[in-house]
Design a protein around this motif. Structure first.
Motif, PDB file in Angstrom:
ATOM      1  N   GLU A 300       0.967  -1.248   0.026  1.00  0.00           N
ATOM      2  CA  GLU A 300       0.157  -0.077   0.282  1.00  0.00           C
ATOM      3  C   GLU A 300       0.944   1.298   0.105  1.00  0.00           C
ATOM      4  OE1 GLU A 300      -2.110  -3.109   2.053  1.00  0.00           O
ATOM      5  OE2 GLU A 300      -0.143  -2.475   2.191  1.00  0.00           O
ATOM      6  N   ALA A 304       1.387   4.379  -2.929  1.00  0.00           N
ATOM      7  CA  ALA A 304       1.174   5.751  -2.787  1.00  0.00           C
ATOM      8  C   ALA A 304       2.439   6.589  -3.519  1.00  0.00           C
ATOM      9  CB  ALA A 304       1.336   6.006  -1.242  1.00  0.00           C
ATOM     10  N   GLU A 307       1.936   5.659  -7.395  1.00  0.00           N
ATOM     11  CA  GLU A 307       0.601   5.994  -7.854  1.00  0.00           C
ATOM     12  C   GLU A 307       0.226   5.089  -8.855  1.00  0.00           C
ATOM     13  OE1 GLU A 307       1.827  10.069  -9.397  1.00  0.00           O
ATOM     14  OE2 GLU A 307       0.520  10.913  -7.751  1.00  0.00           O
ATOM     15  N   ARG A 361       5.214  11.943   0.161  1.00  0.00           N
ATOM     16  CA  ARG A 361       4.117  10.879  -0.034  1.00  0.00           C
ATOM     17  C   ARG A 361       4.142   9.835   1.275  1.00  0.00           C
ATOM     18  NH1 ARG A 361       4.042   9.690  -6.315  1.00  0.00           N
ATOM     19  NH2 ARG A 361       3.920  11.982  -7.145  1.00  0.00           N
ATOM     20  N   TRP A 365       1.257   9.028   4.148  1.00  0.00           N
ATOM     21  CA  TRP A 365       0.965   7.610   4.110  1.00  0.00           C
ATOM     22  C   TRP A 365       1.379   6.924   5.733  1.00  0.00           C
ATOM     23  CZ3 TRP A 365       2.130   2.566   5.323  1.00  0.00           C
ATOM     24  CH2 TRP A 365       1.306   1.730   4.767  1.00  0.00           C
TER      25      TRP A 365
END
Length: 906
Positions: A300, A304, A307, A361, A365
């Motif tokens: 996951e 992120a 993308e 990013r 996350w």
């Protein structure tokens, strides 16, 4: 004739493959080992099991040393080993089997001509495989076949054919696969039947000892720590170690080179980029480059960064392929350290400016997933300080800056935060950092700025004087209030309590604690549960501020909640701090035994959790030093005071500073240096309010110094203002009155001491000795003797010695009558007492086990013999011996036996 029909030629004499090209001899030859090859016997012994199982798999990453390991093992066999490098499999099943049959014959394994040989590179006649399996199954000794680079075999048909031959050959075949990936064979069946030998990457990794041998073969001799560091960085990767060794031996300082080399500028980088990265498809290369900014990652998180949504299968595939992606369990992965370094450098070249965005990013996350430590690291790497400081504050983790676990790491991380970063969160972090270093001026300025910012966010206006109060106590909680606002206000309360403690302002601490109690009701319960250090630190600061104010009962209430609270590494520093201050309260009340027990518990509290040493407030050692002075163990007191000097700056408050000054002064006084004692005692301790006990203890030292200088009137005047409130000061004043020739006034002072105070032996023994001296001077020897005996009994409980030394010459006859006197020559040898002082009594009885040890000591038994005789450990005997030496006031075995005999203990 069947073989001729299938191949079109005699297979035994054929020198051409199914495509008509000559067989490449290099595919059959066992690879040569370099001069610097290191045979690792543990792996050779494991490979020997290949002779007992049908299938063996050596599975590891590129450069892991798989091929050379098996080649060295194969070359040492006393029977033929058929070796085949399986790159021919890419040309079809027929080509692979043609090469395999040729490899068997080239190794000396005779095969009948009727087995045949494939004539078509794309297929293999089924009867050929059946005849081969039948031939192998009839052998008395199994044929050993090594298939190197088996990861090139991606055709399921070939895997099925190989499984067919292996199964039907029975004990006639021992197949060894050397591969980077999991082969397409039913390994689970072989594993369940115990028919599989496996050597994987973790076992192939070099140990520190093996790496040292390998480096030695390259002419390098490094310290163990340097070799261990290289193994950690390379994860024991064989190719990495060899390439580093080759480069390092060309450098004038190999040790420094191996410590500091930049992986992306070495042949290691060339190897990994060629053998691993460029073998991957473009989308996988992009993924690897992006995850190089992370220490660990899961699908996951990778999605992120990329993308995309395909990280899961790609990561699983990279792990299966041994592509330097390690699986950590629970869906987490990480890159091999060297591979990660190289990829990150490659990312900067290929995509300049992308790295900060990837960190940003990742930080966002990770914050959502609750991984705070990694969130902070990624936020800092992105240079987003408002986000990073906000994450720390919002999680109620500001206590991490003080607990000793991550303090240094976070201090280093936030030291990169520039002045342009603004907002209450960044100001709170700056204030915490300054206060943790005891930079009060800067810390208080940043704290005030944070409080003003919070007041503005609350929609209030406040001047400099009331910003703190409004930021902490304002009742404003509309539906749209930011979730982090309560956390920021609670963090502010913690720093206010710390500031109050460091400045000796108990009122400020009480206000902060009251506000914190209200805010805790509004804060998320799971965050408070996750960060018990926040509440522990708040109570520790409150308790210390109350202690400075002389409110011992209130201080004990707060400190005891911390000391008896939840155990764990995050609260260890607060518990150590609180136990030390509880020990100080016991000491100030005259209970040396209690003080010693709590102080010892404080000293071990941070050690048991492996916190960086020296760690903690140092108060435990300071109290132990003060206790040692009262026991007349001056050498130990001096050593403990030196150890206590390395305390945490954030806990070096007025309580600590006053305690150190007083303990130092009392040590100087015990050694007869009154000038140094006065200088230490009268050293100013800045604080908002005066501490009554600090003033009283200082006055006691100053009074004793005047008494030693023959100035009893001045000694009394120093203590007179405090004698009504503090029993110890009343006893000191009575002693001064007695020295001034006013025994009646001395007794009157003692009679006025309040009994409800619960003063301990350090106070009551001195009071008894003053009464005994007064009785002696009035000619009442019976009363004096009785009082001295009572003082001895009370002193024995806590090991008190100093009051008897301080009493003066009048007590000597009484002590001589109660305990055998040590001859002057023995005193000089054993150090039991000063040669011109009174004989010191045994003020603390030996325990039963100590008497057992002492009895065996008199029989000249060694420590080991005593341990064996008593069925205890040698360390236990040593502990008892130390206690015996202390109680007998000696330092050596012979002196302990002599002293024990003088006291009729033997």
């Amino acid at each position: 004739m069947a073989g001729l029909e299938e191949s079109g030629t005699d297979p035994a004499a054929s020198s051409a493959d199914p495509q008509g090209d000559p067989f490449l001899r290099t595919r059959f030859v066992i690879p040569a080992r370099p001069v610097t090859f290191l045979r690792r016997e543990r792996l050779v012994r494991h490979l020997d099991q290949a002779l007992r199982t049908p299938l063996t798999m050596v599975n590891g990453a590129a450069g892991a040393g798989k091929t050379l390991l098996v080649a060295d093992w194969a070359a040492a066999r006393d029977r033929p080993v058929a070796w085949l490098t399986t790159d021919a499999a890419e040309q079809g099943p027929g080509m692979l089997w043609a090469y395999l049959l040729h490899a068997l014959r080239a190794s000396g394994t005779s095969l009948p001509a009727e087995i045949g040989c494939p004539a078509d590179a794309s297929r293999v006649p089924p009867n050929l495989l059946a005849r081969l399996a039948a031939e192998l199954s009839s052998r008395d000794r199994p044929v050993i076949v090594v298939l190197d680079e088996f990861d090139r075999v991606t055709d399921p048909e070939i895997a099925d054919q190989l499984e067919f031959v292996l199964h039907h050959a029975g004990d006639g075949l021992r197949l060894i696969l050397v591969t980077r990936t999991e082969p397409l064979l039913p390994l689970h069946r072989y594993r369940a039947a115990g028919d599989l030998t496996e050597i994987r990457g973790a076992e192939l990794a070099f140990t520190t000892e093996e790496a040292a041998e390998l480096l030695g073969l390259h002419g390098l001799r490094l310290p163990t720590h340097a070799t261990h560091g290289l193994v950690e960085r390379t994860r024991g990767w064989a190719a990495g170690l060899r390439l580093c060794a080759l480069a390092a031996r060309e450098d004038p300082d190999p040790e420094l080179y191996l410590k500091e080399f930049e992986a992306d500028r070495t042949t290691v980088a060339d190897f990994l980029l060629a053998e691993v990265l460029r073998r991957q498809p473009p989308e996988t290369q992009d993924l690897l480059l992006r995850v190089s900014v992370l220490d660990r990652f899961r699908p996951e998180l990778v999605n992120a960064l990329t993308e995309r949504t395909d990280a899961g299968p790609i990561l699983a595939g990279l792990y299966r392929e041994n592509a330097f992606v390690e699986h950590l369990g629970q869906d987490w992965y990480r890159l091999h350290p060297l591979f990660g370094e190289i990829l990150q450098a490659h990312l900067r070249v290929r995509s300049p400016g992308l790295e900060p965005e990837l960190h940003r990013r990742a930080a966002h996350w990770l914050r959502g997933s609750g991984a705070l430590t990694e969130t902070l690291c990624q936020g800092a790497a992105a240079g987003d300080w408002e986000f990073t400081a906000g994450a720390l504050i919002d999680d109620l983790a500001i206590g991490w800056l003080f607990t000793g676990l991550r303090s240094d790491e976070l201090a280093e991380l936030f030291s990169r935060m520039g002045p342009e970063a603004g907002g209450p969160a960044t100001d709170l972090v700056r204030a915490a950092g300054d206060l943790s270093r005891r930079d009060l001026d800067r810390g208080l300025r940043h704290l005030l700025r944070a409080e003003q910012g919070l007041t503005a966010e609350l929609g209030l206006t406040a001047g400099p004087g009331d910003a703190a109060e409004q930021a902490l106590t304002a009742e404003w909680s509309p539906a749209g209030e930011e979730p982090g606002l309560v956390a920021a206000r609670l963090s502010c309360a913690l720093l206010e309590a710390l500031a109050a403690r460091l400045t000796g302002a108990p009122g400020r601490a009480e206000r902060a604690a009251t506000a914190a109690e209200t805010l805790c009701d509004q804060a998320p319960a799971h965050l408070l549960e996750r960060h018990p250090e926040l509440t522990a630190l708040l109570l520790a600061h409150l308790g210390s501020a109350r202690l400075w104010a002389g409110r011992f009962d209130d201080a004990s209430a707060a400190l005891s909640r911390v000391a008896g609270g939840s155990a764990g590494a995050s609260t260890a520093l607060a518990r150590e701090d609180s136990l030390g201050r509880l020990a100080l309260i016991d000491y100030l009340n005259g209970w040396l035994g209690r003080a010693e027990r709590k102080a010892r518990a404080a000293v071990t509290e941070t050690e048991r959790y492996g916190l960086p040493q020296p760690s903690g407030s140092g108060m435990g050692r300071l109290v132990l030093a003060a206790v040692a002075v009262d026991r007349d163990d001056l050498g130990r007191a001096r050593a403990l005071l030196a150890e206590a000097a390395g305390s945490d700056p954030a806990l070096r408050d007025p309580v600590m500073e006053a305690g150190r000054a007083i303990a130092t002064a009392r040590l100087h006084l015990a050694r007869g240096d009154t000038r140094a004692a006065l200088e230490a005692a009268e050293r100013a301790v800045p604080a908002a309010v005066i501490s009554p006990w600090a003033a009283g203890q200082t006055a006691l030292v100053v009074s004793a110094a005047h008494l030693a200088g023959g100035r009893p009137e001045t000694a009394f005047e120093v203590l007179q203002p405090m004698s009504d409130e503090q029993p110890a000061c009343a006893v000191g004043a009575a002693r001064a009155q007695l020295a001034a020739g006013r025994p009646g006034a001395a007794i009157e002072l003692l009679d006025g001491v309040r009994s409800e105070g619960g003063a301990g032996p350090a106070v009551t023994v001195r009071a008894l000795l003053v009464r005994a001296q007064a009785a002696d001077e009035s000619g009442d020897a019976v009363t004096s003797r009785r009082l001295v005996a009572q003082a001895l009994r009370e002193a024995r409980r806590d090991g008190l010695r100093r009051p008897f030394v301080e009493a003066g010459p009048w007590i000597r006859p009484f002590l001589d009558a109660m305990t055998p006197r040590v001859p002057a020559t023995d005193r000089a040898t054993s150090g039991a007492a000063a040669s011109d002082g009174p004989p010191l009594p045994l003020v603390e009885e030996l325990s039963g086990r100590e008497r057992d040890v002492l009895g065996r000591l008199a029989l000249t038994m060694s420590t080991e013999e005593i341990a064996a005789d008593l069925y205890v450990s040698v360390n236990t005997v040593k502990t008892h011996l130390k206690s015996v030496y202390r109680k007998l006031a000696v330092n050596r075995r012979n002196d302990a036996v002599r002293r024990a005999r003088e006291l009729n203990l033997l």
